[in-house]
Structure formats: structure tokens, C-alpha cells
Design an enzyme around this catalytic site. Structure first.
Site, PDB file in Angstrom:
ATOM      1  N   TYR A  84      -7.206  68.883  -7.233  1.00  0.00           N
ATOM      2  CA  TYR A  84      -7.033  69.177  -5.811  1.00  0.00           C
ATOM      3  C   TYR A  84      -7.403  70.623  -5.484  1.00  0.00           C
ATOM      4  O   TYR A  84      -7.720  70.939  -4.348  1.00  0.00           O
ATOM      5  CB  TYR A  84      -5.574  68.955  -5.395  1.00  0.00           C
ATOM      6  CG  TYR A  84      -5.235  67.539  -4.997  1.00  0.00           C
ATOM      7  CD1 TYR A  84      -5.465  66.474  -5.863  1.00  0.00           C
ATOM      8  CD2 TYR A  84      -4.666  67.262  -3.764  1.00  0.00           C
ATOM      9  CE1 TYR A  84      -5.129  65.176  -5.505  1.00  0.00           C
ATOM     10  CE2 TYR A  84      -4.322  65.969  -3.397  1.00  0.00           C
ATOM     11  CZ  TYR A  84      -4.564  64.935  -4.271  1.00  0.00           C
ATOM     12  OH  TYR A  84      -4.242  63.665  -3.903  1.00  0.00           O
ATOM     13  N   LYS A 113      -5.141  61.147 -19.258  1.00  0.00           N
ATOM     14  CA  LYS A 113      -6.340  60.427 -19.705  1.00  0.00           C
ATOM     15  C   LYS A 113      -6.904  61.220 -20.883  1.00  0.00           C
ATOM     16  O   LYS A 113      -8.039  61.712 -20.859  1.00  0.00           O
ATOM     17  CB  LYS A 113      -7.337  60.314 -18.525  1.00  0.00           C
ATOM     18  CG  LYS A 113      -8.525  59.407 -18.775  1.00  0.00           C
ATOM     19  CD  LYS A 113      -8.179  57.926 -18.831  1.00  0.00           C
ATOM     20  CE  LYS A 113      -9.408  57.114 -19.207  1.00  0.00           C
ATOM     21  NZ  LYS A 113      -9.094  55.684 -19.425  1.00  0.00           N
ATOM     22  N   ASP A 146      -4.727  54.551 -16.904  1.00  0.00           N
ATOM     23  CA  ASP A 146      -5.121  53.163 -16.597  1.00  0.00           C
ATOM     24  C   ASP A 146      -4.051  52.195 -17.100  1.00  0.00           C
ATOM     25  O   ASP A 146      -3.639  51.270 -16.406  1.00  0.00           O
ATOM     26  CB  ASP A 146      -6.517  52.836 -17.157  1.00  0.00           C
ATOM     27  CG  ASP A 146      -6.710  53.250 -18.605  1.00  0.00           C
ATOM     28  OD1 ASP A 146      -5.851  53.975 -19.165  1.00  0.00           O
ATOM     29  OD2 ASP A 146      -7.734  52.853 -19.195  1.00  0.00           O
ATOM     30  N   ASP A 168      -0.545  61.250  -7.365  1.00  0.00           N
ATOM     31  CA  ASP A 168      -0.823  60.757  -6.017  1.00  0.00           C
ATOM     32  C   ASP A 168      -1.049  59.247  -6.060  1.00  0.00           C
ATOM     33  O   ASP A 168      -0.459  58.487  -5.287  1.00  0.00           O
ATOM     34  CB  ASP A 168      -2.065  61.477  -5.463  1.00  0.00           C
ATOM     35  CG  ASP A 168      -2.438  60.977  -4.075  1.00  0.00           C
ATOM     36  OD1 ASP A 168      -1.537  60.853  -3.239  1.00  0.00           O
ATOM     37  OD2 ASP A 168      -3.640  60.707  -3.835  1.00  0.00           O
ATOM     38  N   ASP A 225       1.768  55.947  -4.907  1.00  0.00           N
ATOM     39  CA  ASP A 225       1.493  54.890  -3.918  1.00  0.00           C
ATOM     40  C   ASP A 225       1.716  53.522  -4.557  1.00  0.00           C
ATOM     41  O   ASP A 225       2.298  52.620  -3.949  1.00  0.00           O
ATOM     42  CB  ASP A 225       0.036  54.964  -3.415  1.00  0.00           C
ATOM     43  CG  ASP A 225      -0.104  55.782  -2.136  1.00  0.00           C
ATOM     44  OD1 ASP A 225       0.647  56.769  -1.984  1.00  0.00           O
ATOM     45  OD2 ASP A 225      -0.964  55.449  -1.302  1.00  0.00           O
TER      46      ASP A 225
END
Ligand code: IPM
Ligand code: MG
Length: 371
Positions: free
Chosen positions: A142, A189, A221, A245, A249
Site C-alpha cells: 500500500y 506467501k 492462498d 485487507d 473481507d
């Protein structure tokens, strides 16, 4: 207690969820004998429309003078192509960065009252989960260098983390886990990204300071899949800005609706930014249809973390649970047609406030184990 809380209502449904949350805080003040003042600030699309600036000068400083900042939502398609590359979302990122709130706590709890709204078959009747996502908020992709190559033939965003940034986030996560079920999952990751490999190295070192907390690593993942397969296996998840983020959700919808999820963004002092994790939802803005509970529960986190008012925070969470128990629902969490009483945002706020004013301390189930 006597303090001032900064408020940015923002765009879309922002004002519709901030109104009930403010009234909730006022009801808490009345019941517990506090005096909360509110300082209204502007940012995002609404500020652009008024001042031609998504973050008017002085906003950050004004917020910093307050005990905490309560925020609705910023952004919307109307402000996607502003001149000078301004964006409401950028204002939000600047607020987070400038106010130093690097740890974003996002509790995703399945309340028994909302099982019917949970999209997972196995949880529709029984089962529960209580996950705390600790998302790094002021670093990573970000905030890394970004740009376009010559002639616009390519574009890049950079994910970079310093040991310091990783370490301070992990400490918040380990400490939260130590107070909860003592299980921390670091999501990354590391099979591809160098920054993730650094997260693992730092975790290996920091975890020695928290021997009571068990700690494991998931690739993002796999974590996304495991959240759907079996959310109850998680206690605290620590992760980078973008993975947090996305996963928050995903986790939120398992609780019934993204409208339910609160968040607290904390730095090294007592100040925090409190906002629901949902966006400005322009499609339902101005219709009194939004779910204010994510923002009301954010106000509960504000009471707990920035003001140190634990019983007051719990009273708000209990009032939310009581309103749900009574069958009150906004449309997004409707599930049980026979018993649901569908309310608008305003009325849902009033229902919660009714229970705050009425209930005595310590009764009933709380909406989560907290930080
Ligand atoms: C959130 C939002 C923001 C983010 C957007 C609006 C910039 O999605 O708080 O989760 O990505 O952090
Ligand atoms: Mg988001």
C-alpha cells in the site's frame, strides 16, 4: 471521563452508520456518567466536493488532538477520476500513516444469533468461530514505491517491509493471542515473496518471547481456502497490509455480513482510528438500509482501547447482541424470515441504544473476546 472524539462521517453510507455510532457513544456517556465531545472533521469525496481537497489541511493535526477518531467510509465512483491524482482512499491511507496506526484489529465473530445468515452450511445451526485478524496497516504494498514505466508501457507497485515494521505488528498479534486462545497463524506467501520470508524469520525470533502461544504459518492462498473450509481452526491471524485487507473481507461474510465487522487501528500510544471494514456502498447510500452494527461495534472498540473503558465497551457489545437476540435485523443480515424484524440503519441504532440504557452491567453474552 471527559474527552473529545474526532469524527469523519465520510461518503456514501458513511453518515448513516456514523450517526447511530455517535448516538451510541452519547448513550454510553449518559449511562456511565462520562462526557464525550465530538469534533467533526472532513475527508474523502465529501471534502473534495466542499473544498476541492480530499484531505483538507489541518485534518490530521486536529484528529491527533483528540482521544480517538471514529470514521465511516471514504470513497465512491463519483471521485474515482479526480484531478491531480487525488483519491478519497488516499486520504484514508494518509490518515492511517500520519496518525501512526500500524496495527489494524479486525475481529470476525460468528454470533449465535446470526448463524442463519452465515453462508457456510455447517454453521447454519450450530458451530461458532471467533477470529481476530491483525493486519499490518501502514506499510507493505500500500505504501511502497509505485509508478509507470516510460510511455506507460508498464506499471509497478512495491511490497517492502522492514524488520521494525514486522516486529511491532507481531508483538500486537502475539499479545492478543496470549489473552485469547493462544494460537497465532502468520499468513504470507513465503514460497514466492522475499518480504514474506523476512516475516517468517522475524516471527521465529519474536515467538521465543511468547512461549505460551503456539504459532504456525499458512500461505495466503491456503488461508483463504481454510477460512471457508474450517474457520474455527483460527484464533489470531497476523498478516501484511494487502493480505489482511483481502482475508478480512472474506472472514466478514462468514459472520453474516461485511456490515457486522468493526476495526480498531492502533499505534504505540492510546490513540486509535475506529472504522467498520466495509466501504461507502454507494448503491444503497441515502436509503437508510445500511447496517450500522460494524460502526457501533467499532465504537465499542474505541471505548475499550483508546479510552480504557472496558465495561462500557462490553455494554455496547451486549446491547448489540441483545438487539440481535430480539430479532432485529438490517436487510444484509436477514436470514430467518419467520422471526426477523427488519429495521433501517437509524432504527437499528435506536434498538441498540435502548438496550444500553436499559441493561445492567455484566449480563448476557458478549460480541467476542476482544483484543
Ligand atoms: C479497508 C478498505 C481500504 C483498504 C480502502 C478503502 C483503501 O478496503 O479498510 O479494508 O484497502 O485498506
Ligand atoms: Mg478492505
Amino acid at each position: 471521563m471527559n474527552c473529545t472524539i474526532a469524527v469523519i462521517a465520510g461518503d456514501g453510507i458513511g453518515p448513516e452508520v456514523i450517526g447511530p455510532a455517535r448516538e451510541t457513544l452519547a448513550a454510553v456517556a449518559a449511562r456511565f456518567g462520562h462526557s464525550f465531545g465530538f469534533r467533526e472533521l472532513e475527508a474523502g469525496g465529501a471534502a473534495w466536493d466542499r473544498y476541492g481537497d480530499t484531505l483538507p489541511p489541518g485534518t490530521v493535526e486536529a484528529a491527533r488532538e483528540c482521544a480517538a477518531l471514529l470514521l465511516g467510509a471514504l470513497g465512491g465512483p463519483a471521485w474515482d477520476n479526480l484531478p491531480g491524482g487525488q483519491r478519497p482512499e488516499r486520504a484514508l491511507l494518509t490518515l492511517r500513516k500520519e496518525l501512526g496506526v500500524f496495527a489494524n484489529l479486525r475481529p470476525a465473530v460468528l454470533l449465535p444469533q446470526l448463524r442463519a445468515a452465515c453462508p457456510l452450511k455447517a454453521f447454519a445451526e450450530r458451530g461458532s468461530f471467533d477470529i481476530l485478524i491483525v493486519r499490518e496497516l501502514t506499510g507493505g504494498i500500500y505504501f511502497g514505491e509505485r509508478g509507470r514505466g516510460e510511455g506507460g508501457s508498464n506499471a509497478y507497485d512495491t511490497m517492502s517491509y522492514s524488520v521494525h515494521e514486522i516486529e511491532r505488528l507481531l508483538r500486537v498479534a502475539f499479545e492478543a493471542a496470549a489473552r485469547r486462545q493462544k494460537k497465532l497463524t502468520v499468513v504470507d506467501k513465503a514460497n514466492v515473496l522475499e518480504s514474506s520470508r523476512l516475516w517468517r524469520e522475524v516471527t521465529e525470533r519474536v515467538k521465543k518471547e511468547y512461549p505460551a502461544v503456539s504459532c504456525d504459518f499458512f500461505y495466503v492462498d491456503n488461508a483463504a481456502m481454510q477460512l471457508i473450509r474450517s474457520p474455527s481452526q483460527f484464533d489470531v491471524i497476523a498478516t501484511s497490509n494487502m493480505f489482511g485487507d483481502i482475508l478480512s473481507d472474506e472472514a466478514s461474510v462468514l459472520t453474516g455480513s461485511i456490515g457486522m465487522l468493526p476495526s480498531a487501528s492502533l499505534g504505540s500510544g492510546g490513540f486509535g482510528i475506529y472504522e467498520p471494514i466495509h466501504g461507502s456502498a454507494p448503491d444503497i447510500a441515502g436509503q437508510n438500509k445500511a447496517n450500522p452494527l460494524g460502526t457501533i461495534l467499532s465504537a465499542a472498540m474505541l471505548l475499550r482501547y483508546s479510552l480504557g473503558l472496558e465495561s462500557e465497551g462490553r455494554a455496547v457489545e451486549e446491547a448489540v447482541t441483545a438487539a440481535l437476540e430480539a430479532g432485529f435485523r438490517t436487510v444484509d443480515i436477514a436470514g430467518d424470515a419467520a422471526n426477523d424484524k427488519i429495521l433501517g440503519a437509524k432504527e437499528m441504532g435506536r434498538a441498540v441504544i435502548e438496550f444500553i440504557s436499559r441493561r445492567s452491567e455484566g449480563e448476557g453474552a458478549t460480541a467476542g473476546r476482544g483484543r
